[in-house]
Design an enzyme around this catalytic site. Structure first.
Site, PDB file in Angstrom:
ATOM      1  N   HIS A 152       3.811  -2.178   3.101  1.00 15.70           N
ATOM      2  CA  HIS A 152       3.771  -0.818   2.560  1.00 15.70           C
ATOM      3  C   HIS A 152       5.107  -0.520   1.889  1.00 15.70           C
ATOM      4  O   HIS A 152       6.160  -0.782   2.489  1.00 15.70           O
ATOM      5  CB  HIS A 152       3.510   0.210   3.669  1.00 15.70           C
ATOM      6  CG  HIS A 152       2.193   0.027   4.352  1.00 15.70           C
ATOM      7  ND1 HIS A 152       1.980  -0.961   5.277  1.00 15.70           N
ATOM      8  CD2 HIS A 152       1.021   0.709   4.218  1.00 15.70           C
ATOM      9  CE1 HIS A 152       0.721  -0.892   5.711  1.00 15.70           C
ATOM     10  NE2 HIS A 152       0.125   0.100   5.077  1.00 15.70           N
TER      11      HIS A 152
ATOM     12  N   HIS B 242      -5.758   2.599  -4.318  1.00 18.44           N
ATOM     13  CA  HIS B 242      -5.789   2.801  -2.856  1.00 18.44           C
ATOM     14  C   HIS B 242      -6.327   4.200  -2.510  1.00 18.44           C
ATOM     15  O   HIS B 242      -5.962   4.759  -1.476  1.00 18.44           O
ATOM     16  CB  HIS B 242      -4.377   2.605  -2.286  1.00 18.44           C
ATOM     17  CG  HIS B 242      -4.319   2.414  -0.799  1.00 18.44           C
ATOM     18  ND1 HIS B 242      -5.217   1.638  -0.096  1.00 18.44           N
ATOM     19  CD2 HIS B 242      -3.445   2.905   0.129  1.00 18.44           C
ATOM     20  CE1 HIS B 242      -4.902   1.662   1.193  1.00 18.44           C
ATOM     21  NE2 HIS B 242      -3.830   2.423   1.358  1.00 18.44           N
TER      22      HIS B 242
ATOM     23  N   HIS C   9      -5.707   9.133   0.084  1.00 18.82           N
ATOM     24  CA  HIS C   9      -5.567   8.337   1.296  1.00 18.82           C
ATOM     25  C   HIS C   9      -6.355   8.951   2.465  1.00 18.82           C
ATOM     26  O   HIS C   9      -5.910   8.947   3.615  1.00 18.82           O
ATOM     27  CB  HIS C   9      -4.102   8.157   1.686  1.00 18.82           C
ATOM     28  CG  HIS C   9      -3.856   6.936   2.528  1.00 18.82           C
ATOM     29  ND1 HIS C   9      -3.862   6.971   3.895  1.00 18.82           N
ATOM     30  CD2 HIS C   9      -3.598   5.649   2.192  1.00 18.82           C
ATOM     31  CE1 HIS C   9      -3.611   5.770   4.381  1.00 18.82           C
ATOM     32  NE2 HIS C   9      -3.440   4.935   3.355  1.00 18.82           N
TER      33      HIS C   9
ATOM     34  N   ASP D 188       0.825  -1.201   0.000  1.00 16.62           N
ATOM     35  CA  ASP D 188       0.000   0.000   0.000  1.00 16.62           C
ATOM     36  C   ASP D 188       0.867   1.263   0.000  1.00 16.62           C
ATOM     37  O   ASP D 188       2.022   1.247   0.442  1.00 16.62           O
ATOM     38  CB  ASP D 188      -0.894   0.047   1.246  1.00 16.62           C
ATOM     39  CG  ASP D 188      -2.042  -0.946   1.186  1.00 16.62           C
ATOM     40  OD1 ASP D 188      -2.091  -1.747   0.238  1.00 16.62           O
ATOM     41  OD2 ASP D 188      -2.885  -0.914   2.101  1.00 16.62           O
TER      42      ASP D 188
END
Length: 210
Positions: free
Chosen positions: A181, A86, A90, A35
């Site tokens: 990540h 994603h 964010h 991510d």
């Protein structure tokens, strides 16, 4: 009016066809997911590491980052990994109304698809915070919502040895979707040990599947 995210207990009750949390254990495979990228320093090193072990993964990209580094988006796809969405900035979806949530999803989707000239069909909510309304909307839009079954907790910026220990002390199982990540080097250092260990145990490292 914003609504609360789905609790962990309720999330487990949602059918996998609506919110994918893992895959069948029938095939001995793991699904690494990353991510918050692409990151200009971390992502290229991560791609090189994955190439070393012939491992494939899936990258959930933030739209603003994808827009800033389109060459990295193309590089991820060209190396055989899945490029996924994603959100654009964010933001936490439960703090937004439904239209704002969909705008976050669609804006990032448009950027990724414009770069790659191919559909972007997987989406993960920032911090895994989902709402029922957005899950139902994604289903209508033909977008696959993806969560995870194992969390590396690398976002806590743990030492790589701690990440390795956590994932080996409680071993992964076939079908696990593992969260990492690609915004810090700790994931690379940890995976340099984890990937060959998992491969020796017989696991394939695969991108997300329909």
């Amino acid at each position: 009016m914003p609504v609360s995210d789905i609790s962990q207990r309720l999330r487990k009750l949602i059918p996998q066809t609506i919110l994918r949390r893992k895959y069948s254990p029938a095939q001995k495979a793991l699904y690494l997911t990353f991510d918050d990228g692409p990151h200009p320093d971390v992502t290229p090193k991560l791609l090189a590491l994955l190439d070393t072990f012939n491992a494939k993964a899936s990258f959930f990209l933030i739209g603003v980052n994808a827009n800033q580094y389109p060459e990295l988006v193309r590089e991820i796809a060209q190396r055989g990994h899945t490029v996924a969405n994603h959100s654009y900035q964010h933001l936490l979806l439960p703090k937004l109304n439904l239209q704002q949530q969909l705008d976050e999803i669609n804006q990032s989707k448009h950027i990724i698809e414009s770069i790659l000239q191919q559909p972007c069909v997987f989406f993960r909510a920032p911090r895994g915070m989902w709402t029922v309304r957005v899950l139902m909307s994604l289903r209508k839009m033909g977008i696959k919502a993806v969560h995870w079954s194992r969390d590396s907790f690398d976002y806590k910026k743990l030492a790589p040895r701690e990440i390795v220990k956590n994932l080996l002390d409680k071993p992964v199982i076939a079908g696990d979707i593992v969260l990492f990540h690609d915004d810090a080097d700790c994931c690379i250092d940890a995976l340099a040990e984890l990937i060959p260990t998992w491969q020796r145990q017989g696991f394939q490292l695969k991108p997300l599947e329909f």
